[in-house]
Design a protein around this motif. Structure first.
Motif, PDB file in Angstrom:
ATOM      1  N   TYR A   1       0.845  -1.190   0.000  1.00  0.00           N
ATOM      2  CA  TYR A   1       0.000   0.000   0.000  1.00  0.00           C
ATOM      3  C   TYR A   1       0.882   1.241   0.000  1.00  0.00           C
ATOM      4  CZ  TYR A   1      -3.592  -3.304   1.688  1.00  0.00           C
ATOM      5  OH  TYR A   1      -4.449  -4.369   1.839  1.00  0.00           O
ATOM      6  N   LEU A   2       0.737   2.083  -1.020  1.00  0.00           N
ATOM      7  CA  LEU A   2       1.459   3.349  -1.090  1.00  0.00           C
ATOM      8  C   LEU A   2       0.461   4.478  -0.839  1.00  0.00           C
ATOM      9  CD1 LEU A   2       3.547   2.768  -4.374  1.00  0.00           C
ATOM     10  CD2 LEU A   2       4.155   2.142  -2.029  1.00  0.00           C
ATOM     11  N   PHE A   3       0.758   5.329   0.128  1.00  0.00           N
ATOM     12  CA  PHE A   3      -0.104   6.461   0.449  1.00  0.00           C
ATOM     13  C   PHE A   3       0.693   7.756   0.354  1.00  0.00           C
ATOM     14  CE2 PHE A   3      -1.995   3.033   3.181  1.00  0.00           C
ATOM     15  CZ  PHE A   3      -3.199   2.917   2.491  1.00  0.00           C
ATOM     16  N   GLY A   4       0.094   8.798  -0.249  1.00  0.00           N
ATOM     17  CA  GLY A   4       0.791  10.072  -0.264  1.00  0.00           C
ATOM     18  C   GLY A   4       0.493  10.912  -1.481  1.00  0.00           C
ATOM     19  N   ASP A   5       1.536  11.551  -1.998  1.00  0.00           N
ATOM     20  CA  ASP A   5       1.379  12.476  -3.114  1.00  0.00           C
ATOM     21  C   ASP A   5       1.998  11.899  -4.380  1.00  0.00           C
ATOM     22  OD1 ASP A   5       4.165  12.842  -2.831  1.00  0.00           O
ATOM     23  OD2 ASP A   5       3.884  14.532  -1.461  1.00  0.00           O
ATOM     24  N   SER A   6       2.203  12.769  -5.373  1.00  0.00           N
ATOM     25  CA  SER A   6       2.681  12.298  -6.677  1.00  0.00           C
ATOM     26  C   SER A   6       4.109  11.777  -6.631  1.00  0.00           C
ATOM     27  CB  SER A   6       2.581  13.424  -7.708  1.00  0.00           C
ATOM     28  OG  SER A   6       3.292  14.571  -7.270  1.00  0.00           O
ATOM     29  N   SER A   7       4.900  12.165  -5.610  1.00  0.00           N
ATOM     30  CA  SER A   7       6.286  11.698  -5.566  1.00  0.00           C
ATOM     31  C   SER A   7       6.369  10.206  -5.234  1.00  0.00           C
ATOM     32  CB  SER A   7       7.104  12.520  -4.564  1.00  0.00           C
ATOM     33  OG  SER A   7       6.679  12.294  -3.240  1.00  0.00           O
ATOM     34  N   ILE A   8       5.438   9.700  -4.443  1.00  0.00           N
ATOM     35  CA  ILE A   8       5.430   8.258  -4.171  1.00  0.00           C
ATOM     36  C   ILE A   8       4.562   7.532  -5.198  1.00  0.00           C
ATOM     37  CG2 ILE A   8       3.454   8.063  -2.590  1.00  0.00           C
ATOM     38  CD1 ILE A   8       5.304   6.343  -0.777  1.00  0.00           C
ATOM     39  N   ARG A   9       3.703   8.274  -5.866  1.00  0.00           N
ATOM     40  CA  ARG A   9       2.960   7.715  -7.003  1.00  0.00           C
ATOM     41  C   ARG A   9       3.930   7.271  -8.092  1.00  0.00           C
ATOM     42  NH1 ARG A   9       0.844  10.132 -11.759  1.00  0.00           N
ATOM     43  NH2 ARG A   9      -1.091   9.147 -12.519  1.00  0.00           N
ATOM     44  N   MET A  10       5.083   7.964  -8.192  1.00  0.00           N
ATOM     45  CA  MET A  10       6.078   7.581  -9.189  1.00  0.00           C
ATOM     46  C   MET A  10       6.580   6.160  -8.948  1.00  0.00           C
ATOM     47  SD  MET A  10       8.257  11.140  -9.492  1.00  0.00           S
ATOM     48  CE  MET A  10       9.078  10.704 -11.023  1.00  0.00           C
ATOM     49  N   TRP A  11       6.523   5.689  -7.701  1.00  0.00           N
ATOM     50  CA  TRP A  11       6.969   4.325  -7.407  1.00  0.00           C
ATOM     51  C   TRP A  11       6.075   3.296  -8.087  1.00  0.00           C
ATOM     52  CZ3 TRP A  11       8.445   4.003  -1.475  1.00  0.00           C
ATOM     53  CH2 TRP A  11       9.471   4.907  -1.220  1.00  0.00           C
ATOM     54  N   ILE A  12       4.761   3.468  -7.998  1.00  0.00           N
ATOM     55  CA  ILE A  12       3.878   2.479  -8.603  1.00  0.00           C
ATOM     56  C   ILE A  12       3.972   2.535 -10.132  1.00  0.00           C
ATOM     57  CG2 ILE A  12       1.766   3.896  -8.664  1.00  0.00           C
ATOM     58  CD1 ILE A  12       0.242   1.320  -7.864  1.00  0.00           C
ATOM     59  N   LEU A  13       4.201   3.730 -10.676  1.00  0.00           N
ATOM     60  CA  LEU A  13       4.399   3.828 -12.123  1.00  0.00           C
ATOM     61  C   LEU A  13       5.678   3.118 -12.535  1.00  0.00           C
ATOM     62  CD1 LEU A  13       3.369   7.563 -12.743  1.00  0.00           C
ATOM     63  CD2 LEU A  13       1.958   5.492 -12.885  1.00  0.00           C
ATOM     64  N   TYR A  14       6.704   3.165 -11.681  1.00  0.00           N
ATOM     65  CA  TYR A  14       7.951   2.437 -11.951  1.00  0.00           C
ATOM     66  C   TYR A  14       7.693   0.929 -11.922  1.00  0.00           C
ATOM     67  CZ  TYR A  14      12.843   0.988 -11.535  1.00  0.00           C
ATOM     68  OH  TYR A  14      14.063   0.392 -11.731  1.00  0.00           O
ATOM     69  N   PHE A  15       6.955   0.463 -10.937  1.00  0.00           N
ATOM     70  CA  PHE A  15       6.599  -0.957 -10.875  1.00  0.00           C
ATOM     71  C   PHE A  15       5.854  -1.380 -12.137  1.00  0.00           C
ATOM     72  CE2 PHE A  15       7.341  -0.728  -6.259  1.00  0.00           C
ATOM     73  CZ  PHE A  15       7.896  -1.977  -6.025  1.00  0.00           C
ATOM     74  N   GLN A  16       4.892  -0.562 -12.556  1.00  0.00           N
ATOM     75  CA  GLN A  16       4.107  -0.917 -13.743  1.00  0.00           C
ATOM     76  C   GLN A  16       4.972  -0.978 -15.001  1.00  0.00           C
ATOM     77  OE1 GLN A  16       1.055   2.108 -13.716  1.00  0.00           O
ATOM     78  NE2 GLN A  16      -0.335   0.885 -12.463  1.00  0.00           N
ATOM     79  N   ARG A  17       5.988  -0.142 -15.056  1.00  0.00           N
ATOM     80  CA  ARG A  17       6.838  -0.090 -16.250  1.00  0.00           C
ATOM     81  C   ARG A  17       7.756  -1.307 -16.351  1.00  0.00           C
ATOM     82  NH1 ARG A  17       9.061   4.621 -15.278  1.00  0.00           N
ATOM     83  NH2 ARG A  17       7.249   5.672 -16.140  1.00  0.00           N
ATOM     84  N   TYR A  18       8.223  -1.807 -15.213  1.00  0.00           N
ATOM     85  CA  TYR A  18       9.272  -2.833 -15.260  1.00  0.00           C
ATOM     86  C   TYR A  18       8.858  -4.206 -14.730  1.00  0.00           C
ATOM     87  CZ  TYR A  18      12.370   0.956 -16.493  1.00  0.00           C
ATOM     88  OH  TYR A  18      12.963   2.003 -17.151  1.00  0.00           O
ATOM     89  N   LEU A  19       7.697  -4.300 -14.138  1.00  0.00           N
ATOM     90  CA  LEU A  19       7.213  -5.606 -13.693  1.00  0.00           C
ATOM     91  C   LEU A  19       6.135  -6.034 -14.684  1.00  0.00           C
ATOM     92  CD1 LEU A  19       7.959  -7.464 -11.335  1.00  0.00           C
ATOM     93  CD2 LEU A  19       6.006  -6.539 -10.087  1.00  0.00           C
ATOM     94  N   LYS A  20       6.536  -6.840 -15.677  1.00  0.00           N
ATOM     95  CA  LYS A  20       5.691  -7.110 -16.825  1.00  0.00           C
ATOM     96  C   LYS A  20       4.426  -7.882 -16.474  1.00  0.00           C
ATOM     97  CE  LYS A  20       8.661  -5.065 -19.451  1.00  0.00           C
ATOM     98  NZ  LYS A  20       8.373  -3.684 -19.902  1.00  0.00           N
ATOM     99  N   THR A  21       4.441  -8.615 -15.365  1.00  0.00           N
ATOM    100  CA  THR A  21       3.263  -9.403 -14.994  1.00  0.00           C
ATOM    101  C   THR A  21       2.244  -8.583 -14.210  1.00  0.00           C
ATOM    102  OG1 THR A  21       4.482 -10.174 -13.035  1.00  0.00           O
ATOM    103  CG2 THR A  21       4.488 -11.593 -14.983  1.00  0.00           C
ATOM    104  N   LEU A  22       2.537  -7.304 -13.993  1.00  0.00           N
ATOM    105  CA  LEU A  22       1.649  -6.444 -13.224  1.00  0.00           C
ATOM    106  C   LEU A  22       0.600  -5.831 -14.151  1.00  0.00           C
ATOM    107  CD1 LEU A  22       1.700  -5.711 -10.190  1.00  0.00           C
ATOM    108  CD2 LEU A  22       2.901  -3.613 -10.803  1.00  0.00           C
TER     109      LEU A  22
END
Length: 499
Positions: A302-323
């Motif tokens: 669970y990631l909570f916060g603003d756009s700076s931690i939102r970048m983490w989930i976008l990074y996961f989506q970009r490089y974790l192909k099964t996501l």
């Protein structure tokens, strides 16, 4: 300075609570570090170009691991040495040929002199840069104006009944001339108000938005202090690059992996060739997120916060192909993001912290919860990871809002650890920013105050830290949304705690 107390619906002042006393104590601690001056002419303000930097106890060479102290003496534009502190300084050491850099810790003696503390992490020719971000007179103005009013931001609420919609004024201050709808969390002492629309119930509030107004408390004097040419000015120094040798006594011990319960410190590490090296522990190294498949198996992140931690989930989506992203219905950039990995039975989500949250579009009110309330809804276990950040959207509001929110988050984490001590909690500090516009409300000075408050409130919790404040300074990114190189290292620190 505004008090953290509040007024009840009947107009009486509420009895001071334990939470309010905690807020006041922390606010007073921070206030004591802010200079109190009545200067109104620029000539008596701190001048970077008239100040100087020199080595304390200089040597012909140093060893890796040595503690280096740099002395800074501040002068005004008339060449007079300053007699009080509070200048907003930033320090960095670097070796461009190695792609190496780290931050320096500022020690303010409150008499116009400062020590900057560096740890010499690598061998080679090392350069030192000390910047005057704002003079003490500017820091004082920013602090005073921030805590003087709620007038930097406007809020509007949308009430909906069948097909009928009405928009009204909202905010964190009571509007004395209107009948109000009051939205309160009595336990956490969080309050929000809207003017009551005719023929609508208070329960029909569906959406809220908050945006920056073009209002200022700056006078001509403050404008002169925050002219672009006076922001992030390098202070002259009387020495060249220092020579750092490996030396026989340099330590190359293998450090243990970063784990929970380690304190938030600054500097917390250094960067070399785009890789972050923590000071007190080691970060997990991997070429690709896919290699951490076994670690991520069954995790609920669970990631909570603003756009700076939102970048983490976008990074996961970009490089974790099964996501796979599960598209939710809310239609704006800050909508909740939910991603599922059916192969690994893994879930990762991002949700904005609730208001204050600045943006041009409406956000759903019905689904808004503070991070503390979100944590309360998570049962927790050894598979559960909670990462959070908060700060950037609070800069335009009196500081007691931020202190209160952090204290409530701490209490929620303590409740979580009582029912599930195995749950992993990671706290990310704010990133540095470009500081090219909206200095009055968006200056990094406010973020530096937030960092100090985080140090106080989260000092003895069994949590992990991703020190974005330190990392972005070392990387010299100067962007609240840093490049992917920085985000990758932040995510690697997160995965170090998880795996």
């Amino acid at each position: 300075m505004q008090d953290a107390s509040y007024i009840l619906s009947d107009g009486t002042v509420a009895q001071t609570s334990k939470l309010q006393l905690e807020i006041k104590n922390i606010l007073n601690r921070i206030d004591q570090t802010i200079p109190k001056n009545n200067i109104t002419i620029k000539a008596k303000a701190t001048s970077a170009k008239d100040s100087n930097v020199f080595l304390r106890n200089p040597k012909s060479s140093y060893c890796v691991g040595d503690h280096l102290i740099v002395r800074v003496e501040m002068f005004d534009y008339q060449g007079n040495q300053k007699t009080y502190g509070g200048d907003f300084l930033r320090a960095r050491m670097f070796t461009s040929e190695l792609g190496a850099a780290s931050s320096g810790k500022i020690e303010d003696f409150y008499n116009g002199t400062y020590h900057v503390h560096f740890t010499l992490f690598w061998e080679g020719k090392v350069n030192i840069s000390i910047f005057l971000m704002h003079p003490s007179e500017g820091s004082s103005a920013l602090w005073n104006f921030r805590n003087k009013w709620h007038g930097y931001v406007d809020h509007m609420g949308k009430y909906t009944k069948h097909q009928e919609v009405q928009e009204v004024e909202c905010g964190f201050e009571r509007m004395k001339t209107q009948e109000l709808c009051e939205y309160k969390d009595e336990r956490d002492e969080e309050y929000f108000y809207c003017a009551k629309p005719q023929n609508f119930s208070c329960e029909s509030l569906t959406d809220v938005k908050g945006w920056m107004k073009q209002k200022t408390l700056f006078t001509e004097f403050e404008y002169s202090l925050f002219n672009t040419s006076n922001i992030r000015v390098k202070i002259p120094k009387d020495f060249d690059a220092i020579n750092v040798l490996s030396c026989n006594n340099s330590t190359t011990d293998i450090k243990k992996k970063c784990t929970f319960g380690m304190k938030l410190e600054y500097p917390s590490g250094y960067v070399m060739k785009n890789v972050w090296y923590p000071k007190a522990c080691s970060m997990l190294k991997y070429d690709h997120l896919e290699k951490l498949g076994e670690c991520m198996q069954g995790k609920f992140i669970y990631l909570f916060g603003d756009s700076s931690i939102r970048m983490w989930i976008l990074y996961f989506q970009r490089y974790l192909k099964t996501l796979t992203q599960f598209h939710l219905y809310e239609d704006n950039w800050a909508r909740q993001i939910l991603s599922l990995d059916m192969k690994r039975n893994m879930m990762i989500s991002w949700k904005r912290h609730t208001f204050p949250f600045l943006g041009s579009s409406y956000q759903s009110w019905k689904e808004e919860r503070t991070i503390a309330r979100e944590i309360d809804l998570i049962g927790g276990d050894q598979r559960t990871v909670i990462a959070l950040t908060i700060g950037a959207h609070f800069k335009a509001y009196p500081i007691f809002h931020f202190i209160r929110r952090l204290l409530n988050i701490r209490r929620a984490i303590e409740r979580l650890f009582l029912r599930s001590p195995q749950t992993k909690v990671i706290i990310k500090t704010e990133n540095t920013s470009a500081m090219k516009k909206n200095i009055e409300t968006m200056s990094d000075f406010h973020a530096s105050v937030h960092y100090s408050i985080m140090e106080i409130i989260f000092s003895d919790l069994n949590v992990g830290f991703v020190n974005g404040w330190d990392m972005t300074n070392a990387f010299d990114s100067n962007d609240v949304h840093p490049p992917e190189t920085v985000v990758r290292n932040e995510v690697q620190m997160l995965m170090t705690y998880i795996c």
